[in-house]
Scaffold this motif. Structure first.
Motif, short mmCIF file in Angstrom:
data_model
loop_
_atom_site.label_atom_id
_atom_site.label_comp_id
_atom_site.label_asym_id
_atom_site.label_seq_id
_atom_site.Cartn_x
_atom_site.Cartn_y
_atom_site.Cartn_z
N SER A 47 0.83 -1.22 0.00
CA SER A 47 0.00 0.00 0.00
C SER A 47 0.86 1.27 0.00
O SER A 47 0.36 2.37 -0.19
CB SER A 47 -0.92 0.01 1.22
N VAL A 48 2.16 1.10 0.22
CA VAL A 48 3.08 2.23 0.22
C VAL A 48 3.54 2.49 -1.21
O VAL A 48 4.09 1.60 -1.87
CB VAL A 48 4.30 1.94 1.12
N GLY A 49 3.32 3.69 -1.69
CA GLY A 49 3.65 4.03 -3.06
C GLY A 49 4.69 5.12 -3.18
O GLY A 49 5.38 5.46 -2.22
N MET A 50 4.79 5.68 -4.39
CA MET A 50 5.77 6.72 -4.66
C MET A 50 5.56 7.95 -3.77
O MET A 50 6.53 8.59 -3.33
CB MET A 50 5.68 7.12 -6.14
N LYS A 51 4.30 8.27 -3.46
CA LYS A 51 4.01 9.44 -2.62
C LYS A 51 4.66 9.30 -1.26
O LYS A 51 5.29 10.24 -0.74
CB LYS A 51 2.50 9.62 -2.48
N GLU A 52 4.50 8.12 -0.64
CA GLU A 52 5.08 7.89 0.69
C GLU A 52 6.60 7.86 0.62
O GLU A 52 7.28 8.34 1.53
CB GLU A 52 4.55 6.58 1.28
N TRP A 53 7.13 7.29 -0.48
CA TRP A 53 8.58 7.26 -0.63
C TRP A 53 9.16 8.67 -0.75
O TRP A 53 10.21 8.98 -0.15
CB TRP A 53 8.98 6.44 -1.85
N LYS A 54 8.49 9.54 -1.49
CA LYS A 54 8.96 10.92 -1.62
C LYS A 54 8.93 11.64 -0.28
O LYS A 54 9.82 12.43 0.03
CB LYS A 54 8.10 11.67 -2.64
N LEU A 55 7.91 11.33 0.54
CA LEU A 55 7.82 11.94 1.87
C LEU A 55 8.99 11.51 2.74
O LEU A 55 9.66 12.35 3.35
CB LEU A 55 6.50 11.55 2.53
N ILE A 56 9.23 10.21 2.80
CA ILE A 56 10.28 9.71 3.69
C ILE A 56 11.67 10.10 3.18
O ILE A 56 12.56 10.40 3.98
CB ILE A 56 10.17 8.17 3.85
N SER A 57 11.86 10.16 1.87
CA SER A 57 13.17 10.56 1.33
C SER A 57 13.41 12.05 1.57
O SER A 57 14.56 12.46 1.81
CB SER A 57 13.27 10.23 -0.16
N THR A 58 12.35 12.86 1.51
CA THR A 58 12.48 14.29 1.83
C THR A 58 12.83 14.49 3.29
O THR A 58 13.68 15.31 3.65
CB THR A 58 11.17 15.03 1.50
N TYR A 59 12.18 13.71 4.15
CA TYR A 59 12.47 13.76 5.59
C TYR A 59 13.93 13.42 5.86
O TYR A 59 14.62 14.12 6.62
CB TYR A 59 11.55 12.79 6.33
N VAL A 60 14.41 12.37 5.22
CA VAL A 60 15.79 11.94 5.42
C VAL A 60 16.78 12.98 4.91
O VAL A 60 17.81 13.25 5.54
CB VAL A 60 16.02 10.58 4.71
N SER A 61 16.46 13.60 3.77
CA SER A 61 17.37 14.59 3.20
C SER A 61 17.48 15.84 4.07
O SER A 61 18.49 16.54 4.05
CB SER A 61 16.91 14.97 1.79
N ARG A 62 16.43 16.13 4.86
CA ARG A 62 16.42 17.33 5.70
C ARG A 62 16.82 17.02 7.15
O ARG A 62 16.87 17.91 7.98
CB ARG A 62 15.03 17.97 5.69
N PHE A 63 17.10 15.75 7.43
CA PHE A 63 17.31 15.30 8.80
C PHE A 63 18.41 16.10 9.50
O PHE A 63 18.28 16.48 10.67
CB PHE A 63 17.68 13.81 8.81
N HIS A 64 19.52 16.36 8.80
CA HIS A 64 20.64 17.08 9.41
C HIS A 64 20.68 18.55 9.01
O HIS A 64 21.63 19.25 9.38
CB HIS A 64 21.97 16.42 9.01
N GLN A 65 19.69 19.00 8.28
CA GLN A 65 19.71 20.37 7.77
C GLN A 65 18.88 21.33 8.60
O GLN A 65 18.94 22.54 8.38
CB GLN A 65 19.23 20.40 6.32
N VAL A 66 18.08 20.81 9.51
CA VAL A 66 17.20 21.67 10.30
C VAL A 66 17.58 21.60 11.77
O VAL A 66 18.16 20.60 12.23
CB VAL A 66 15.72 21.25 10.12
#
Length: 267
Positions: free
Chosen positions: A197-216
């Motif tokens: 049930s996890v699709g591209m939308k959820e992947w984009k969310l989690i990858s965005t979260y990971v990319s900002r993890f150390h930036q904020v």
């Protein structure tokens, strides 16, 4: 576009390129699968022989000689009839032969194969195998521009080469963070039905979260973590209540590792 490649635009307007699997790789995978089924069939028949041989020494009124035969026929029918259907759906479009060769079945929109599509394409396999030795299927795959057999046309599927996850010599900051926390994708158990049930939308969310993890800043990261958990946890059947920010972070990072193999790849 190269005739052996296919570009797909997802509903999220993300362009993904796939390398189509041709007749050679598909035939190799099919031969491996058939060899495995043949070995299973032979072993099953050998087991039946020994069972029947053992029963021959028993009094006739204590045995029903047709029962083992009937059970064996049912087992062979289920395994040979359901092998491709079950593996392609529950193993991400990969039978054992396809795993060895490095190809998989997906939907034409780039998503994982569905239960209905897997059932349809393998039901039509009966027609593709006509008149003998998979002749019709071979002709279709050879001449079709996307290397499709009849089952693929009806089910709306394509067969593509696996794409390997990106491997970098130097660990990224988030990879170092995950390593320092001792996290792995095995830390998070999600059943196959939920994972599909996890699709591209959820992947984009989690990858965005990971990319900002150390930036904020930490406070903003805690808010972002909570927001992500509120969006993703209910979809995955997880509880938010009672979890600390650190526990939610660990869960989200483990989810990233789990989804990365499916969504972050290259030809």
């Amino acid at each position: 576009m190269n005739e052996d490649h296919l570009d797909i635009k997802t509903p999220e307007y993300v362009s993904i390129q796939f390398q189509l699997a041709g007749l050679g790789s598909r035939a190799a995978a099919f031969i491996i699968d058939q060899l495995l089924l043949t070995v299973f069939n032979i072993l099953t028949l050998v087991a039946l022989y020994f069972v029947m041989d053992g029963m021959s020494s028993m009094p006739f009124f204590l045995t029903d000689s047709m029962l083992p035969v009937a059970i064996t026929i049912i087992i062979l029918f289920i395994v040979n009839g359901g092998y491709f259907f079950a593996f392609e759906f529950f193993s991400g479009g990969r039978t054992l032969g396809k795993k060895v060769v490095g190809i998989r079945v997906i939907q034409e929109n780039g998503h994982s194969i569905t239960l209905l599509s897997s059932f349809i394409r393998n039901l039509i396999r009966i027609i593709d195998s006509l008149p003998t030795a998979y002749f019709l299927g071979i002709l279709m795959i050879f001449f079709h521009s996307k290397h499709k057999r009849l089952g693929d046309l009806v089910a709306g599927t394509i067969v593509v080469h696996e794409r390997k996850a990106k491997r970098k010599k130097k660990l990224t900051p988030i990879e170092k963070e995950i390593e320092n926390r001792g996290l792995s994708k095995d830390d998070l158990f999600i059943d196959e039905w939920t994972l599909k049930s996890v699709g591209m939308k959820e992947w984009k969310l989690i990858s965005t979260y990971v990319s900002r993890f150390h930036q904020v800043p930490l406070e903003e990261r805690n808010q972002l973590t909570k927001q992500m958990a509120e969006i993703l946890f209910p979809k995955l059947g997880m509880e938010i209540q009672g979890k600390s920010e650190s526990e939610m972070e660990d869960t989200l990072l483990s989810l990233y590792l789990l989804l990365r193999d499916e969504w972050e790849f290259e030809l």
